[in-house]
Design a protein around this motif. Structure first.
Motif, PDB file in Angstrom:
ATOM      1  N   THR A 154      -1.624   1.713  -6.504  1.00  0.00           N
ATOM      2  CA  THR A 154      -2.146   3.341  -6.423  1.00  0.00           C
ATOM      3  C   THR A 154      -3.173   3.512  -5.436  1.00  0.00           C
ATOM      4  O   THR A 154      -3.498   2.766  -4.773  1.00  0.00           O
ATOM      5  N   ARG A 155      -3.578   4.821  -5.476  1.00  0.00           N
ATOM      6  CA  ARG A 155      -4.391   5.192  -4.421  1.00  0.00           C
ATOM      7  C   ARG A 155      -5.828   4.460  -4.479  1.00  0.00           C
ATOM      8  O   ARG A 155      -6.405   4.411  -3.681  1.00  0.00           O
ATOM      9  N   HIS A 156      -6.015   4.051  -5.744  1.00  0.00           N
ATOM     10  CA  HIS A 156      -7.303   3.411  -6.019  1.00  0.00           C
ATOM     11  C   HIS A 156      -7.097   1.696  -5.545  1.00  0.00           C
ATOM     12  O   HIS A 156      -7.939   0.846  -5.721  1.00  0.00           O
TER      13      HIS A 156
ATOM     14  N   SER B  74       6.301   8.924  -7.148  1.00  0.00           N
ATOM     15  CA  SER B  74       5.380   8.465  -6.155  1.00  0.00           C
ATOM     16  C   SER B  74       4.528   7.100  -6.740  1.00  0.00           C
ATOM     17  O   SER B  74       4.799   6.595  -7.736  1.00  0.00           O
ATOM     18  N   ASN B  75       3.641   6.520  -5.945  1.00  0.00           N
ATOM     19  CA  ASN B  75       3.269   5.153  -6.314  1.00  0.00           C
ATOM     20  C   ASN B  75       2.232   5.570  -7.605  1.00  0.00           C
ATOM     21  O   ASN B  75       1.837   4.838  -8.283  1.00  0.00           O
ATOM     22  N   GLU B  76       1.546   6.850  -7.689  1.00  0.00           N
ATOM     23  CA  GLU B  76       0.725   7.406  -8.728  1.00  0.00           C
ATOM     24  C   GLU B  76       1.629   7.569  -9.994  1.00  0.00           C
ATOM     25  O   GLU B  76       0.793   7.548 -10.888  1.00  0.00           O
ATOM     26  N   ASP B  77       2.791   7.487  -9.812  1.00  0.00           N
ATOM     27  CA  ASP B  77       3.720   7.769 -11.024  1.00  0.00           C
ATOM     28  C   ASP B  77       4.515   6.414 -11.470  1.00  0.00           C
ATOM     29  O   ASP B  77       5.499   6.653 -11.880  1.00  0.00           O
ATOM     30  N   ASP B  78       3.898   5.357 -11.082  1.00  0.00           N
ATOM     31  CA  ASP B  78       4.614   4.209 -11.270  1.00  0.00           C
ATOM     32  C   ASP B  78       5.915   4.001 -11.030  1.00  0.00           C
ATOM     33  O   ASP B  78       7.195   3.807 -11.523  1.00  0.00           O
TER      34      ASP B  78
ATOM     35  N   ASP C 153       0.945  -1.103   0.241  1.00  0.00           N
ATOM     36  CA  ASP C 153       0.008  -0.074   0.056  1.00  0.00           C
ATOM     37  C   ASP C 153       1.146   1.276  -0.177  1.00  0.00           C
ATOM     38  O   ASP C 153       1.708   1.464   0.705  1.00  0.00           O
TER      39      ASP C 153
ATOM     40  N   THR D 276      -0.453  -1.336 -11.644  1.00  0.00           N
ATOM     41  CA  THR D 276      -0.540  -0.833 -13.011  1.00  0.00           C
ATOM     42  C   THR D 276       0.245  -2.068 -13.946  1.00  0.00           C
ATOM     43  O   THR D 276       0.783  -2.861 -13.502  1.00  0.00           O
TER      44      THR D 276
ATOM     45  N   THR E 297       3.873  -1.381 -13.872  1.00  0.00           N
ATOM     46  CA  THR E 297       4.509  -2.126 -12.772  1.00  0.00           C
ATOM     47  C   THR E 297       4.488  -3.451 -12.357  1.00  0.00           C
ATOM     48  O   THR E 297       5.521  -4.210 -11.891  1.00  0.00           O
TER      49      THR E 297
ATOM     50  N   ASN F 118       5.813   9.707  -2.260  1.00  0.00           N
ATOM     51  CA  ASN F 118       4.728  10.154  -1.304  1.00  0.00           C
ATOM     52  C   ASN F 118       4.931   9.819   0.015  1.00  0.00           C
ATOM     53  O   ASN F 118       4.057   9.939   0.727  1.00  0.00           O
TER      54      ASN F 118
END
Length: 305
Positions: free
Chosen positions: A30-32, A266-270, A25, A36, A39, A251
């Protein structure tokens, strides 16, 4: 504790680590709550290159296992922040560390005495989860959806077997404040630390992500210096410091980044994929003295915040 015998592993190319460990996590997901395609592909490529890949998470095994189905090649899972170690391919537990009955009861009673507004959750060694009725912290949606917990009036009274972890939640009180309040009062053989969620966690002394990964490394005679670890949470700090190269996500909180050798996007940006792809390409590995920063670039060529 139960352990498996030592084994052997094909060595990856010299420029790669022998073991790569990943928090779930805030790191892989990702935050969802999704992983991906990029990844997943990066993890698969790392495993194909001969690197032993492992999850290192605060989640119980059943709530970590779906990540293994999504990302091919993951070999091990260190779960409940080190209380359980799984051979992911075989689906077999190779190590576990629970508190004694006396330790578990005494630790929880101290938490209740010193923090009157506390609510407790309990992870039993047999896979049961007991949550008090007032225990309602925020947790990842996919974890809650797949977690079978029993609500009880008093989790302490429900202890009828080995306890892996206590989750300690106080509304309006930060994780670090809970840890500071209780750490000096924990009974011998136990300790309290951040859980990775908005609460603290009590476990047997010495249980940690790094200790769980050490068990994996011992199977192959691998040193911590040959490990790269990725994380974003307070419960990742010990792992990032222990590994030969610790990678914090951008993040992550500053104190987590301070414990790492390099910072990923960040985790949102792979972010994991960015670093793994660089490693596989022979870029920025091994880390240079003083640490290095793996940074993504935005379409205009500047740093990606």
């Amino acid at each position: 504790m139960t352990t498996a015998p030592l084994g052997t592993s094909a060595r990856p190319p010299a420029e790669l680590p022998r073991v790569a460990a990943f928090d779930i996590d805030g790191t892989l997901l990702t935050r969802h709550g999704t992983i991906t395609e990029r990844t997943a592909a990066a993890l698969g490529a790392l495993a194909e290159a001969g690197v032993i890949t492992a999850l290192a998470t605060g989640r119980p095994w059943p709530q970590a296992a779906w990540v293994l189905r999504r990302a091919a090649g993951l070999s091990y899972a260190v779960c409940l922040n080190g209380a359980v170690v799984m051979d992911a391919g075989a689906g077999e537990q190779i190590a576990d560390r629970s508190m004694t009955h006396f330790e578990a009861i005494e630790a929880a009673e101290i938490a209740r005495k010193l923090l009157p507004d506390v609510s407790l959750g309990l992870d039993m060694a047999d896979g049961r989860h007991l949550w008090e009725h007032r225990f309602a912290p925020q947790m990842p949606a996919d974890l809650i959806a797949d977690l079978s917990e029993s609500r009880v009036a008093d989790a302490i009274a429900g202890v009828d077997g080995p306890v892996l972890t206590w989750l300690v939640h106080v509304p309006g009180m930060s994780t670090l404040d809970i840890v500071d309040e209780l750490s000096s009062h924990m009974p011998l053989g136990t300790e309290i630390r951040p859980s990775g969620l908005d609460m603290a966690e009590i476990a047997a002394a010495g249980v940690s992500k790094s200790a769980g990964l050490e068990i994996v490394c011992q199977r192959y005679g691998i040193a911590a210096s040959d490990v790269v670890a990725f994380g974003d949470g307070l419960n990742d700090v010990d792992m990032l410091r222990w590994a030969g190269h610790g990678v914090a996500m951008s993040n992550a909180a500053q104190m987590v980044q301070d414990a790492a050798d390099s910072i990923a996007p960040s985790n949102e940006d792979d972010g994991v994929a960015v670093v793994v792809e660089a490693m596989l390409a022979g870029e920025s590995w091994p880390p240079v003295p003083g640490g290095s920063t793996f940074a993504a670039t935005s379409p205009d060529g500047g740093p990606d915040g």
